[in-house]
Design a protein around this motif. Structure first.
Motif, short mmCIF file in Angstrom:
data_model
loop_
_atom_site.label_atom_id
_atom_site.label_comp_id
_atom_site.label_asym_id
_atom_site.label_seq_id
_atom_site.Cartn_x
_atom_site.Cartn_y
_atom_site.Cartn_z
N HIS A 7 0.74 -1.19 0.14
CA HIS A 7 0.00 0.07 -0.03
C HIS A 7 0.85 1.09 -0.11
N HIS A 8 0.64 2.28 -0.82
CA HIS A 8 1.66 3.21 -0.96
C HIS A 8 0.58 4.53 -1.52
N GLY A 9 1.19 5.76 -1.24
CA GLY A 9 0.40 6.89 -1.68
C GLY A 9 0.77 7.04 -3.02
N SER A 10 -0.18 7.99 -3.79
CA SER A 10 0.01 8.14 -5.13
C SER A 10 1.36 9.06 -5.44
N GLN A 11 1.76 8.65 -6.20
CA GLN A 11 3.25 9.48 -6.65
C GLN A 11 4.30 8.99 -5.77
N THR A 12 4.39 7.98 -5.05
CA THR A 12 5.57 7.54 -4.28
C THR A 12 6.33 6.34 -4.97
N LEU A 13 5.77 5.70 -5.65
CA LEU A 13 6.28 4.46 -6.61
C LEU A 13 6.04 4.79 -8.03
N THR A 14 6.96 4.91 -8.92
CA THR A 14 6.60 4.69 -10.41
C THR A 14 6.55 3.43 -10.86
N ASP A 15 6.06 3.29 -12.19
CA ASP A 15 5.71 2.15 -12.70
C ASP A 15 6.91 1.22 -12.70
N GLU A 16 8.21 2.07 -13.14
CA GLU A 16 9.52 1.50 -13.03
C GLU A 16 9.71 0.98 -11.72
N ASP A 17 9.83 1.70 -10.63
CA ASP A 17 9.91 1.24 -9.37
C ASP A 17 9.14 -0.07 -9.10
N LYS A 18 7.66 -0.25 -9.46
CA LYS A 18 6.98 -1.37 -9.08
C LYS A 18 7.71 -2.43 -10.03
N GLN A 19 7.89 -2.45 -11.10
CA GLN A 19 8.35 -3.62 -11.94
C GLN A 19 9.90 -3.94 -11.45
N THR A 20 10.66 -3.04 -10.95
CA THR A 20 12.06 -3.40 -10.31
C THR A 20 11.88 -4.26 -9.05
N LEU A 21 10.93 -3.30 -8.32
CA LEU A 21 10.69 -4.14 -6.90
C LEU A 21 10.17 -5.45 -7.11
N ALA A 22 9.15 -5.90 -7.82
CA ALA A 22 8.38 -7.21 -8.02
C ALA A 22 9.41 -8.00 -8.45
N LYS A 23 10.49 -7.51 -9.45
CA LYS A 23 11.48 -8.55 -9.89
C LYS A 23 12.54 -8.81 -8.78
N GLN A 24 12.72 -7.80 -7.91
CA GLN A 24 13.86 -8.10 -6.99
C GLN A 24 13.16 -9.12 -5.56
N ILE A 25 12.00 -8.73 -5.47
CA ILE A 25 11.37 -9.39 -4.41
C ILE A 25 11.35 -11.07 -4.91
N THR A 26 10.93 -11.26 -6.24
CA THR A 26 10.67 -12.50 -6.95
C THR A 26 12.17 -13.37 -6.67
N GLN A 27 13.14 -12.53 -7.09
CA GLN A 27 14.66 -13.04 -6.95
C GLN A 27 14.72 -13.63 -5.63
N VAL A 28 14.35 -12.86 -4.73
CA VAL A 28 14.94 -13.28 -3.15
C VAL A 28 14.26 -14.87 -3.13
N TYR A 29 12.96 -15.01 -3.59
CA TYR A 29 12.46 -16.37 -3.24
C TYR A 29 13.03 -17.10 -4.07
#
Length: 140
Positions: A7-29
């Protein structure tokens, strides 16, 4: 299944941030041996006036809820390692943006989990390795 609800406020995460974060989270697992498709990351953007910390409006807050079903952490060392891995993903993205963040991990019994109506194979089994190789649930 790890399920991350962010959950995040508007304009705190860009679409690129979201994609990068999802990939990094996935790689941890994936590093811990889980098939990549087990990992789900959901972003829930909140309107500018819906986040409060200590009763005060906080548009720069990110709250993360992490659900675990595929694996359980059975020792303090495992918990410490996992939390360190998560911090290593979140801190470089959130800290430079001046964001405040909080997360918690909850574990649920594995026997209450299914994918596409299938009971996932045992952890580390040959069947799970096949699911990982194919990156999808299949009936074996």
């Amino acid at each position: 299944m790890p399920l991350w609800q962010i959950h995040h406020g508007s304009q705190t995460l860009t679409d690129e941030d979201k994609q990068t974060l999802a990939k990094q989270i996935t790689q941890v697992y994936v590093k811990y041996g889980l098939p990549a498709f087990y990992v789900q990351v959901e972003y829930q953007e909140m309107s500018p006036t819906t986040s409060f910390t200590g009763g005060e409006h906080n548009p720069k807050f990110v709250g993360l809820t992490i659900y675990h079903l595929a694996r359980e952490m059975s020792s303090d060392a495992q918990v410490k390692r996992f939390l360190g891995d998560i911090d290593a993903v979140l801190t470089p993205l959130f800290e430079p943006k001046g964001l405040d963040w909080e997360y918690f991990v909850t574990e649920a019994p594995r026997h209450l989990w299914k994918i596409n109506g299938l009971v996932p194979p045992a952890a580390g089994s040959e069947e799970e390795k096949e699911w990982k190789r194919l990156n999808r649930a299949i009936k074996l």
